[in-house]
Design an enzyme around this catalytic site. Structure first.
Site, PDB file in Angstrom:
ATOM      1  N   LYS A 222       0.748  -1.134  -0.126  1.00  0.00           N
ATOM      2  CA  LYS A 222      -0.078   0.078   0.078  1.00  0.00           C
ATOM      3  C   LYS A 222       0.943   1.426   0.072  1.00  0.00           C
ATOM      4  O   LYS A 222       1.923   1.444   0.299  1.00  0.00           O
ATOM      5  CB  LYS A 222      -0.889   0.138   1.177  1.00  0.00           C
ATOM      6  CG  LYS A 222      -2.186  -0.920   0.729  1.00  0.00           C
ATOM      7  CD  LYS A 222      -3.309  -0.460   1.650  1.00  0.00           C
ATOM      8  CE  LYS A 222      -4.594  -1.635   0.985  1.00  0.00           C
ATOM      9  NZ  LYS A 222      -5.375  -1.972   2.046  1.00  0.00           N
ATOM     10  N   ARG A 256      -4.217  -9.740   4.809  1.00  0.00           N
ATOM     11  CA  ARG A 256      -4.383  -9.833   3.258  1.00  0.00           C
ATOM     12  C   ARG A 256      -3.107  -9.604   2.581  1.00  0.00           C
ATOM     13  O   ARG A 256      -2.738  -8.236   2.760  1.00  0.00           O
ATOM     14  CB  ARG A 256      -5.671  -9.050   3.225  1.00  0.00           C
ATOM     15  CG  ARG A 256      -6.343  -8.988   1.632  1.00  0.00           C
ATOM     16  CD  ARG A 256      -7.313  -8.154   1.449  1.00  0.00           C
ATOM     17  NE  ARG A 256      -7.863  -7.814   0.239  1.00  0.00           N
ATOM     18  CZ  ARG A 256      -7.310  -7.383  -0.799  1.00  0.00           C
ATOM     19  NH1 ARG A 256      -6.202  -6.527  -0.644  1.00  0.00           N
ATOM     20  NH2 ARG A 256      -7.962  -7.245  -2.039  1.00  0.00           N
TER      21      ARG A 256
HETATM   22  N1  HH2 Z   1      -7.646  -3.368   0.583  1.00  0.00           N
HETATM   23  C1  HH2 Z   1      -7.719  -3.503  -0.863  1.00  0.00           C
HETATM   24  C2  HH2 Z   1      -8.903  -4.321  -1.317  1.00  0.00           C
HETATM   25  N2  HH2 Z   1      -9.649  -4.921  -0.486  1.00  0.00           N
HETATM   26  N3  HH2 Z   1     -10.348  -5.703   1.680  1.00  0.00           N
HETATM   27  C3  HH2 Z   1     -10.069  -5.477   2.939  1.00  0.00           C
HETATM   28  N4  HH2 Z   1     -10.893  -6.308   3.710  1.00  0.00           N
HETATM   29  N5  HH2 Z   1      -9.018  -4.963   3.334  1.00  0.00           N
HETATM   30  C4  HH2 Z   1      -7.982  -4.304   2.701  1.00  0.00           C
HETATM   31  O1  HH2 Z   1      -7.286  -3.727   3.448  1.00  0.00           O
HETATM   32  C5  HH2 Z   1      -8.303  -4.240   1.225  1.00  0.00           C
HETATM   33  C6  HH2 Z   1      -9.485  -4.998   0.684  1.00  0.00           C
HETATM   34  C7  HH2 Z   1      -6.880  -2.690  -1.857  1.00  0.00           C
HETATM   35  O2  HH2 Z   1      -5.844  -3.810  -2.489  1.00  0.00           O
HETATM   36  P1  HH2 Z   1      -6.074  -4.527  -3.922  1.00  0.00           P
HETATM   37  O3  HH2 Z   1      -6.944  -5.402  -3.817  1.00  0.00           O
HETATM   38  O4  HH2 Z   1      -4.753  -5.059  -4.189  1.00  0.00           O
HETATM   39  O5  HH2 Z   1      -6.226  -3.171  -4.768  1.00  0.00           O
HETATM   40  P2  HH2 Z   1      -7.432  -2.789  -5.658  1.00  0.00           P
HETATM   41  O6  HH2 Z   1      -8.632  -2.399  -4.795  1.00  0.00           O
HETATM   42  O7  HH2 Z   1      -7.108  -1.832  -6.493  1.00  0.00           O
HETATM   43  O8  HH2 Z   1      -7.847  -4.006  -6.369  1.00  0.00           O
END
Ligand code: HH2
Length: 285
Positions: A222, A256
């Site tokens: 992040k 995660r």
């Molecule tokens: N962070 C992201 C997405 N979903 N869900 C939970 N519960 N907690 C988190 O911190 C969280 C989440 C963001 O990361 P990522 O899925 O890699 O990116 P994107 O939202 O751009 O797909």
């Protein structure tokens, strides 16, 4: 924690690793790599082989400024991946990362086991869908939507307000008939938080154990890591591992991550340190 997710009972302090698979063209770190269902399913299998305890599948990016996706398109991205994994005998629980009730329902019907709602059950239809399915749920803290969240970072008391807003989410869950024992809480690093606020939340995340629910934290790759180190998104694994270590030492049960094999090493070492000093610090009440 003690919670059944699909075929698996998650019991004890963990840490349990949630491996991320984004079937999106635009996710902030892996966008475009797993849009094809076969590639997404193969990535889930890879994460399972690396030691993931469950996988989290998403069909819409939540990064600031991401293009919103309608439910039909989001379903089209995720349901074939779940169907393919289940048809192939995939043995891990599957979490569906969505804010839309319609997508959650379709994913659960296809064989998903957990709903990961970054909007924290803001939509009553989502709370109803989770209650009706009897599914466990991750209730994450954020304010606004991914498009507007950057304008909602004003807190007088960061920890106090995040905790109070998570409690409001728990009340929404209870009102919809979701049993308290089925709810995992997440402070939402990077969601309506500046990098400095994400660091403060991570440093004090153990205080949220007082809410009495298992905790999930998603520090992986992040922006706060980039802010602290100057590292670009593709080079944030070392910083991610430091954050995973901090989570485990604070008593967070679920982390995660995108890089499961590396996170598993960090998590195992951190868990040994946590246990050698008699477990996670007691939650303040
Ligand atoms: N962070 C992201 C997405 N979903 N869900 C939970 N519960 N907690 C988190 O911190 C969280 C989440 C963001 O990361 P990522 O899925 O890699 O990116 P994107 O939202 O751009 O797909």
């Amino acid at each position: 924690m003690r919670l059944r997710i699909g075929a698996r009972l998650f019991e004890g302090p963990g840490p349990f690793l949630m491996g991320v698979v984004n079937a999106t063209p635009d996710s902030f770190s892996d966008g475009g790599r797993f849009l094809d269902p076969a590639a997404a399913a193969a990535q889930a299998e890879r994460l399972a082989a690396e030691g993931a305890d469950l996988v989290d599948l998403g069909g819409e990016s939540t990064r600031p400024g991401a293009t919103p996706v309608d439910a039909t398109e989001e379903r089209r991205r995720v349901v074939p991946v779940i169907a393919r994994l289940r048809a192939g005998g995939f043995r891990l629980p599957i979490s569906i990362d969505t804010c839309k009730a319609e997508v959650a329902r379709a994913a659960l019907d296809a064989g998903a086991d957990l709903v990961n709602d970054v909007q924290g059950l803001a939509d009553p239809a989502m709370a109803r869908a989770v209650a009706e399915a009897g599914a466990p749920v991750v209730l994450m803290h954020m304010r606004g939507t991914p498009a507007t969240m950057a304008q909602h970072c004003a807190y007088a008391d960061l920890l106090g307000e995040v905790a109070a807003e998570l409690r409001a989410g728990l009340a929404r869950a209870a009102a919809a008939g979701i049993p308290a024992a089925q709810v995992i809480l997440d402070p939402g690093l990077g969601f309506a938080k500046t990098p400095e606020q994400s660091v403060e939340l991570l440093a004090r995340v153990g205080e949220l154990r007082a809410l009495g629910h298992p905790l999930l934290v998603g520090p992986s790759r992040k922006r706060f890591i980039g802010h602290l180190t100057g590292a670009p998104v593709e080079d944030r694994l070392p910083g991610t591992l430091a954050a995973v270590t901090a989570c485990v030492l604070a008593g967070v049960e679920l982390v995660r991550v995108h890089d499961v094999a590396a996170a598993r090493q960090a998590a195992l070492v951190a868990a040994a340190l946590r246990d050698a000093r008699g477990g996670a610090p007691a939650a303040l009440r």
